[in-house]
Design a protein around this motif. Sequence first.
Motif, PDB file in Angstrom:
ATOM      1  N   VAL A 153       0.598  -0.988   0.089  1.00 54.02           N
ATOM      2  CA  VAL A 153      -0.185   0.324   0.186  1.00 54.02           C
ATOM      3  C   VAL A 153       1.261   0.388  -0.267  1.00 54.02           C
ATOM      4  O   VAL A 153       2.120   1.185  -0.070  1.00 54.02           O
ATOM      5  CB  VAL A 153      -0.751   0.189   0.908  1.00 54.02           C
ATOM      6  CG1 VAL A 153      -1.975  -0.897   0.857  1.00 54.02           C
ATOM      7  CG2 VAL A 153      -0.084   0.144   2.560  1.00 54.02           C
ATOM      8  N   THR A 169      -2.901   5.135  -1.877  1.00 56.45           N
ATOM      9  CA  THR A 169      -2.984   3.193  -2.511  1.00 56.45           C
ATOM     10  C   THR A 169      -4.747   3.460  -2.968  1.00 56.45           C
ATOM     11  O   THR A 169      -5.595   4.285  -2.980  1.00 56.45           O
ATOM     12  CB  THR A 169      -3.464   3.051  -0.309  1.00 56.45           C
ATOM     13  OG1 THR A 169      -2.479   2.985  -0.046  1.00 56.45           O
ATOM     14  CG2 THR A 169      -4.260   1.901  -1.173  1.00 56.45           C
ATOM     15  N   VAL A 171      -7.677   1.331  -3.356  1.00 57.77           N
ATOM     16  CA  VAL A 171      -8.523   0.790  -2.807  1.00 57.77           C
ATOM     17  C   VAL A 171     -10.194   0.389  -3.370  1.00 57.77           C
ATOM     18  O   VAL A 171     -10.842   0.867  -4.596  1.00 57.77           O
ATOM     19  CB  VAL A 171      -8.849   1.641  -0.874  1.00 57.77           C
ATOM     20  CG1 VAL A 171      -9.643  -0.310  -0.444  1.00 57.77           C
ATOM     21  CG2 VAL A 171      -7.419   1.714  -0.464  1.00 57.77           C
ATOM     22  N   THR A 173     -13.066  -1.158  -3.218  1.00 61.26           N
ATOM     23  CA  THR A 173     -14.286  -1.151  -3.093  1.00 61.26           C
ATOM     24  C   THR A 173     -15.123   0.496  -3.169  1.00 61.26           C
ATOM     25  O   THR A 173     -14.160   1.209  -3.384  1.00 61.26           O
ATOM     26  CB  THR A 173     -14.275  -0.495  -1.117  1.00 61.26           C
ATOM     27  OG1 THR A 173     -14.636  -0.307  -0.259  1.00 61.26           O
ATOM     28  CG2 THR A 173     -12.799   0.685  -0.714  1.00 61.26           C
ATOM     29  N   SER A 176     -15.383   5.487   0.992  1.00 63.08           N
ATOM     30  CA  SER A 176     -14.067   5.347   2.018  1.00 63.08           C
ATOM     31  C   SER A 176     -14.380   5.059   3.089  1.00 63.08           C
ATOM     32  O   SER A 176     -13.517   6.067   4.073  1.00 63.08           O
ATOM     33  CB  SER A 176     -13.717   6.828   1.238  1.00 63.08           C
ATOM     34  OG  SER A 176     -14.535   7.819   1.670  1.00 63.08           O
ATOM     35  N   VAL A 181     -12.513   0.081   4.212  1.00 61.81           N
ATOM     36  CA  VAL A 181     -10.762   0.316   3.245  1.00 61.81           C
ATOM     37  C   VAL A 181     -10.030  -0.191   4.109  1.00 61.81           C
ATOM     38  O   VAL A 181      -9.071  -0.721   3.649  1.00 61.81           O
ATOM     39  CB  VAL A 181     -10.219   1.655   3.807  1.00 61.81           C
ATOM     40  CG1 VAL A 181      -8.764   1.979   3.820  1.00 61.81           C
ATOM     41  CG2 VAL A 181     -11.336   2.788   3.064  1.00 61.81           C
ATOM     42  N   ALA A 184     -10.860  -4.407   2.563  1.00 63.14           N
ATOM     43  CA  ALA A 184     -10.008  -3.883   1.056  1.00 63.14           C
ATOM     44  C   ALA A 184      -8.899  -4.375   1.841  1.00 63.14           C
ATOM     45  O   ALA A 184      -7.928  -5.246   1.477  1.00 63.14           O
ATOM     46  CB  ALA A 184     -10.672  -2.694   0.596  1.00 63.14           C
ATOM     47  N   ILE A 185      -8.195  -3.609   2.171  1.00 63.12           N
ATOM     48  CA  ILE A 185      -6.355  -4.433   2.755  1.00 63.12           C
ATOM     49  C   ILE A 185      -6.634  -5.174   3.380  1.00 63.12           C
ATOM     50  O   ILE A 185      -5.431  -5.914   2.677  1.00 63.12           O
ATOM     51  CB  ILE A 185      -6.490  -2.879   3.731  1.00 63.12           C
ATOM     52  CG1 ILE A 185      -6.163  -1.144   2.978  1.00 63.12           C
ATOM     53  CG2 ILE A 185      -4.506  -2.794   4.412  1.00 63.12           C
ATOM     54  CD1 ILE A 185      -5.805  -0.440   3.563  1.00 63.12           C
ATOM     55  N   ARG A 189      -6.842  -6.078  -1.493  1.00 59.53           N
ATOM     56  CA  ARG A 189      -7.737  -5.857  -2.546  1.00 59.53           C
ATOM     57  C   ARG A 189      -7.393  -4.090  -2.590  1.00 59.53           C
ATOM     58  O   ARG A 189      -7.898  -2.800  -3.091  1.00 59.53           O
ATOM     59  CB  ARG A 189      -9.462  -5.635  -2.242  1.00 59.53           C
ATOM     60  CG  ARG A 189      -9.564  -6.682  -3.166  1.00 59.53           C
ATOM     61  CD  ARG A 189     -11.739  -6.745  -2.607  1.00 59.53           C
ATOM     62  NE  ARG A 189     -11.661  -7.118  -1.493  1.00 59.53           N
ATOM     63  CZ  ARG A 189     -12.498  -5.889  -0.636  1.00 59.53           C
ATOM     64  NH1 ARG A 189     -12.427  -5.032  -2.122  1.00 59.53           N
ATOM     65  NH2 ARG A 189     -12.785  -6.012   0.165  1.00 59.53           N
ATOM     66  N   ALA A 190      -6.357  -3.240  -2.830  1.00 55.75           N
ATOM     67  CA  ALA A 190      -5.169  -2.879  -2.238  1.00 55.75           C
ATOM     68  C   ALA A 190      -4.237  -2.443  -2.823  1.00 55.75           C
ATOM     69  O   ALA A 190      -3.671  -3.443  -3.110  1.00 55.75           O
ATOM     70  CB  ALA A 190      -5.124  -2.291  -0.933  1.00 55.75           C
TER      71      ALA A 190
END
Length: 219
Positions: A153, A169, A171, A173, A176, A181, A184-185, A189-190
């Motif tokens: 990231v 980053t 992300v 998604t 926010s 967030v 997703a991390i 997914r980031a």
Amino acid sequence: MVTVDLHTHTRFFHAFSGPTSYDPIGARLLVAFAQWRGLDAVAVTNHDYYSRLDIDTGSLTLIPGIEVSTTAGHVLVVGPEPPMRTTPGALTPEEIIDIAHERDCAAIVAHPFRNSVVRDLDLPFDAYEVNGKRSVPIDQIQQLAETDETSLVGGSDAHFPFEVGRAYTEVDTEESTPKAVVRAIRDGRADYRLNESIPLELIRQFYKRVHRLKGHVDH
């Protein structure tokens, strides 16, 4: 997709050990520059403390966070409820990962090759950071992440507001929010992105020289 700078500070220097009256001012400046750079969210990660900031952020999301000085280096904890205060050098990386996950936060290794040996530990971090000051080549960090099968990231490590967004980053998604967030991390997914404009690149080269002269960088 949502764009987030996961590593920022509300003041210029490290000289204070806790919240100051300047923090809300610094946060407003961070928000202004982040909006100018088109970011959707910013994580405020001051050194060893988190303070709730009651400021107008418009459409931009402020994500709670803290940069923890562990026994082996710095770890970012970002998410809904990071710890309010930590004592520098008191907690191990293992303890911080446990605290982060108990609070539905992500535990991210900050600048893994600067003043840190956290990268040498076989621990379940959620991501490694590509730091905006980039004291080492990116392929060195990429190799580390590939070896550990851990996501990368981006965070600017901005102490001056105009540095926001030099690394950030992207992300995967639609929201926010801190929870979205973090989810997703932790799901991988980031990915990091870089702003390599000439002014920011000149600042990066300056930091690179300073960190190497101080002996803060490991290769």
